[in-house]
Design a protein around this motif. Structure first.
Motif, short mmCIF file in Angstrom:
data_model
loop_
_atom_site.label_atom_id
_atom_site.label_comp_id
_atom_site.label_asym_id
_atom_site.label_seq_id
_atom_site.Cartn_x
_atom_site.Cartn_y
_atom_site.Cartn_z
N GLU A 15 0.83 -1.21 0.00
CA GLU A 15 0.00 0.00 0.00
C GLU A 15 0.86 1.27 0.00
N LEU A 19 0.19 1.60 -4.90
CA LEU A 19 -1.19 1.96 -5.26
C LEU A 19 -1.22 3.17 -6.21
N ALA A 53 -6.42 -0.66 -4.15
CA ALA A 53 -6.50 -1.04 -2.74
C ALA A 53 -5.91 -2.44 -2.57
#
Length: 261
Positions: A15, A19, A53
């Motif tokens: 993350e 992303l 995500a």
DNA sequence: TGTGATGTTGAATG
DNA sequence: GCATTCAACATCAC
């Protein structure tokens, strides 16, 4: 060292690096790591998309693509991510990498090639067909205890069964048994409800603590078992024995951990 | 040189 | 259906 806390750390890393960047290419050096479709098809499915995500269930991590499809990252025994720009930073056993528009690469390192990467159309269907159990940090105490009903397997075998409970692996299973003073070969049907609750609480506390320390073993509390769990010897609690339980090498402390048989 | 390693799966057995 | 054991996967470190 990918059990639940490790995979959680990988997810955070993913993350923090990968992303919302357009994927411009996927370079696969070992075709066999992509399990359910061809390498070429995998490249085609990802190119032009971006990750919006990610999610995790047990040791399974999913990257969510912006068109509603998913990529499974299962790390096996030795999988790891490395995000890098320079060629010299490429991990030694990289099996593939995803190249993003800005020039960053998400490399997937895996010396022992037990990792599994898949392209997934429907996440719910995938998990259902896999029969993957509830995440060990999400499952409720009542469900945890209820799942033990009617089973005669060892507590270790129970904790390791990913179809019942997703996320606990060999090391943390031993840690849970040590901290709750249960012999790992104890039969689940011989445990009291009180003991089962204790095991549930220890499992969550151990996993949460490990996540807090970003799965960095050296930062774990001094009274944890893992540092003794390298060879037979004597810990402060007694003699360490090694047995094969539920098919896995299991360490425990004689006398300290009670047998419920 | 042989052995086993943090994971999972499938086959075979009881 | 359930539980157990084994082999396989591929590589590396001791």
């Amino acid at each position: 060292m990918p059990e639940l806390p490790e995979v959680n750390t990988f997810k955070k890393y993913f993350e923090g690096t990968s992303l919302r960047q357009k994927i411009v290419d996927v370079s696969i050096s070992d075709d066999k790591i992509i399990r359910n479709i061809s390498a070429q098809e995998f490249v085609n499915r990802l190119t032009g998309k971006s990750f919006s995500a990610s999610s995790r269930r047990g040791k399974y991590m999913f990257g969510h693509l912006d068109n509603g499809t998913f990529v499974l990252f299962h790390f096996g025994m030795t999988g790891d991510f490395k995000y890098y720009f320079e060629e010299e930073d490429r991990p030694k056993h990289e099996r593939f990498h995803i190249l993003f528009e800005g020039g960053g690469k998400l490399g997937f390192d895996c010396p022992r090639k037990f990792a599994r990467i898949e392209f997934i159309e429907n996440l719910k269907t995938y998990i259902k067909e896999l029969g993957l159990g509830e995440d060990a940090l999400i499952i409720q105490e009542g469900d945890f205890i209820e799942m033990m009903n009617g089973r005669t397997t060892s507590i270790k075998g129970f904790l390791l069964n990913q179809k019942l409970l997703a996320g606990v692996g060999n090391l943390y299973a031993d840690e849970i048994c040590y901290q709750t003073r249960v012999y790992p070969g104890s039969r689940v049907n011989k445990l009291s409800v009180r003991k089962k609750k204790e095991i549930f609480a220890a499992m969550q506390s151990i996993l949460n603590t490990a996540i807090d320390r970003t799965a960095h073993y050296k930062d774990y509390p001094d009274d944890w078992f893992w540092k003794w769990r390298t060879k037979e010897g004597t810990s402060e609690k007694g003699k360490i024995l090694v047995e094969k339980i539920a098919g896995r090498t299991t360490y425990f402390v004689k006398g300290w951990q009670r047998k419920y048989m």
